[in-house]
Design a protein around this motif. Structure first.
Motif, PDB file in Angstrom:
ATOM      1  N   THR A  68      -2.004   3.125   6.866  1.00  0.00           N
ATOM      2  CA  THR A  68      -1.988   4.143   6.052  1.00  0.00           C
ATOM      3  C   THR A  68      -3.149   3.565   5.285  1.00  0.00           C
ATOM      4  OG1 THR A  68      -0.175   4.606   5.706  1.00  0.00           O
ATOM      5  CG2 THR A  68      -1.135   4.707   3.868  1.00  0.00           C
ATOM      6  N   LEU A  69      -4.488   3.875   5.024  1.00  0.00           N
ATOM      7  CA  LEU A  69      -5.425   3.954   4.343  1.00  0.00           C
ATOM      8  C   LEU A  69      -6.168   4.470   2.849  1.00  0.00           C
ATOM      9  CD1 LEU A  69      -7.722   3.408   7.275  1.00  0.00           C
ATOM     10  CD2 LEU A  69      -7.053   1.769   6.043  1.00  0.00           C
ATOM     11  N   ILE A  70      -6.123   3.537   2.023  1.00  0.00           N
ATOM     12  CA  ILE A  70      -5.853   4.762   0.398  1.00  0.00           C
ATOM     13  C   ILE A  70      -7.792   4.132  -0.079  1.00  0.00           C
ATOM     14  CG2 ILE A  70      -4.639   4.993  -1.602  1.00  0.00           C
ATOM     15  CD1 ILE A  70      -2.490   4.532   0.012  1.00  0.00           C
ATOM     16  N   ILE A  71      -8.638   5.115  -0.538  1.00  0.00           N
ATOM     17  CA  ILE A  71      -9.613   4.656  -1.636  1.00  0.00           C
ATOM     18  C   ILE A  71      -8.724   5.386  -2.753  1.00  0.00           C
ATOM     19  CG2 ILE A  71     -11.531   5.264  -2.161  1.00  0.00           C
ATOM     20  CD1 ILE A  71     -12.010   6.040   0.712  1.00  0.00           C
ATOM     21  N   TYR A  72      -8.850   3.847  -3.494  1.00  0.00           N
ATOM     22  CA  TYR A  72      -9.353   4.367  -5.469  1.00  0.00           C
ATOM     23  C   TYR A  72     -10.302   4.606  -6.152  1.00  0.00           C
ATOM     24  CZ  TYR A  72      -3.945   4.746  -5.341  1.00  0.00           C
ATOM     25  OH  TYR A  72      -2.698   4.420  -5.582  1.00  0.00           O
ATOM     26  N   LYS A  73     -10.719   4.660  -7.304  1.00  0.00           N
ATOM     27  CA  LYS A  73     -11.971   4.558  -7.717  1.00  0.00           C
ATOM     28  C   LYS A  73     -11.477   5.392  -9.236  1.00  0.00           C
ATOM     29  CE  LYS A  73     -16.689   5.469  -9.166  1.00  0.00           C
ATOM     30  NZ  LYS A  73     -18.038   5.969  -8.588  1.00  0.00           N
ATOM     31  N   ASP A  74     -12.164   4.339 -10.478  1.00  0.00           N
ATOM     32  CA  ASP A  74     -11.385   4.037 -11.529  1.00  0.00           C
ATOM     33  C   ASP A  74      -9.383   4.645 -11.891  1.00  0.00           C
ATOM     34  OD1 ASP A  74     -13.941   4.230 -12.631  1.00  0.00           O
ATOM     35  OD2 ASP A  74     -14.837   6.246 -11.792  1.00  0.00           O
ATOM     36  N   GLY A  75      -9.102   3.788 -11.344  1.00  0.00           N
ATOM     37  CA  GLY A  75      -7.761   4.567 -11.078  1.00  0.00           C
ATOM     38  C   GLY A  75      -7.398   5.557 -10.590  1.00  0.00           C
ATOM     39  N   GLU A  76      -7.583   6.567 -10.005  1.00  0.00           N
ATOM     40  CA  GLU A  76      -7.464   7.501  -9.419  1.00  0.00           C
ATOM     41  C   GLU A  76      -7.343   7.483  -7.569  1.00  0.00           C
ATOM     42  OE1 GLU A  76      -9.066  11.909  -9.414  1.00  0.00           O
ATOM     43  OE2 GLU A  76      -8.985  10.770 -11.438  1.00  0.00           O
ATOM     44  N   MET A  77      -6.220   8.001  -7.461  1.00  0.00           N
ATOM     45  CA  MET A  77      -6.119   7.998  -5.795  1.00  0.00           C
ATOM     46  C   MET A  77      -7.057   9.050  -5.171  1.00  0.00           C
ATOM     47  SD  MET A  77      -3.879   9.075  -2.899  1.00  0.00           S
ATOM     48  CE  MET A  77      -2.425   7.953  -3.036  1.00  0.00           C
ATOM     49  N   LYS A  78      -8.537   8.786  -4.554  1.00  0.00           N
ATOM     50  CA  LYS A  78      -9.430   9.450  -3.939  1.00  0.00           C
ATOM     51  C   LYS A  78      -9.657  10.089  -2.785  1.00  0.00           C
ATOM     52  CE  LYS A  78     -11.982   9.447  -7.673  1.00  0.00           C
ATOM     53  NZ  LYS A  78     -11.834  10.366  -8.826  1.00  0.00           N
ATOM     54  N   TRP A  79      -9.094   9.568  -2.227  1.00  0.00           N
ATOM     55  CA  TRP A  79      -8.892   9.619  -0.099  1.00  0.00           C
ATOM     56  C   TRP A  79      -6.889   9.274   0.037  1.00  0.00           C
ATOM     57  CZ3 TRP A  79      -9.411   6.456   4.320  1.00  0.00           C
ATOM     58  CH2 TRP A  79      -9.525   7.163   5.494  1.00  0.00           C
ATOM     59  N   ARG A  80      -6.596   9.880   1.166  1.00  0.00           N
ATOM     60  CA  ARG A  80      -6.043   9.253   2.233  1.00  0.00           C
ATOM     61  C   ARG A  80      -5.475   9.323   3.411  1.00  0.00           C
ATOM     62  NH1 ARG A  80       0.364   7.387  -0.466  1.00  0.00           N
ATOM     63  NH2 ARG A  80       0.957   7.141   1.238  1.00  0.00           N
ATOM     64  N   GLU A  81      -5.133   8.404   4.184  1.00  0.00           N
ATOM     65  CA  GLU A  81      -5.640   8.983   5.831  1.00  0.00           C
ATOM     66  C   GLU A  81      -4.346   7.910   6.195  1.00  0.00           C
ATOM     67  OE1 GLU A  81      -6.204  11.262   8.742  1.00  0.00           O
ATOM     68  OE2 GLU A  81      -7.129  11.413   6.734  1.00  0.00           O
ATOM     69  N   ILE A  82      -3.940   8.376   7.455  1.00  0.00           N
ATOM     70  CA  ILE A  82      -2.782   7.571   8.332  1.00  0.00           C
ATOM     71  C   ILE A  82      -3.850   8.063   9.502  1.00  0.00           C
ATOM     72  CG2 ILE A  82      -0.525   7.000   9.490  1.00  0.00           C
ATOM     73  CD1 ILE A  82       0.611   8.906   6.501  1.00  0.00           C
ATOM     74  N   GLY A  83      -3.827   6.337  10.015  1.00  0.00           N
ATOM     75  CA  GLY A  83      -3.885   6.120  11.310  1.00  0.00           C
ATOM     76  C   GLY A  83      -5.239   5.299  11.322  1.00  0.00           C
ATOM     77  N   PRO A  84      -5.210   4.680  12.384  1.00  0.00           N
ATOM     78  CA  PRO A  84      -6.442   3.875  12.786  1.00  0.00           C
ATOM     79  C   PRO A  84      -7.700   5.141  12.427  1.00  0.00           C
ATOM     80  CG  PRO A  84      -6.390   4.269  14.836  1.00  0.00           C
ATOM     81  CD  PRO A  84      -4.423   4.992  14.012  1.00  0.00           C
ATOM     82  N   GLN A  85      -8.712   4.315  11.845  1.00  0.00           N
ATOM     83  CA  GLN A  85     -10.113   4.997  11.682  1.00  0.00           C
ATOM     84  C   GLN A  85     -11.620   3.739  11.743  1.00  0.00           C
ATOM     85  OE1 GLN A  85     -10.373   8.316  10.095  1.00  0.00           O
ATOM     86  NE2 GLN A  85      -8.708   8.460  10.024  1.00  0.00           N
TER      87      GLN A  85
END
Length: 98
Positions: A68-85
């Motif tokens: 599970t890959l998640i991108i945060y910025k300024d404490g807020e979740m911006k993007w989330r994806e399950i599976g390889p990228q």
């Protein structure tokens, strides 16, 4: 969890990779993440989180699939994806948050 809050409360995008060593797709992401970190340098923080050592955090974020890959910025979740990228896809997504 307070350390987690400090970690993601950053102007720099933070890419979290929730993984498990026994999961082939998770371990296949390690070189991809190294490439992302090498390409973007200090413009991004890339952090791998072993779900077996951080069960409470994985449960709190409802991590069900790996990786599970998640991108945060300024404490807020911006993007989330399950599976390889692939590295190019991740770099393109992260660059949106500079």
């Amino acid at each position: 969890m307070s350390k987690f809050g400090e970690l993601i409360d950053s102007e720099t995008p933070v890419l979290l990779d929730f993984f498990k060593e026994e999961n082939a797709q998770s371990t296949a992401m390690h070189p991809v993440l190294r490439e992302v970190a090498a390409t973007l340098g200090d413009k991004v923080k890339v952090i791998k989180i072993d779900i077996e050592k951080n069960e409470a955090l994985a449960d709190a974020l409802r991590v069900k699939g790996l990786p599970t890959l998640i991108i945060y910025k300024d404490g807020e979740m911006k993007w989330r994806e399950i599976g390889p990228q692939d590295a190019h896809t991740l770099i393109t997504i992260i660059e949106q948050y500079f």
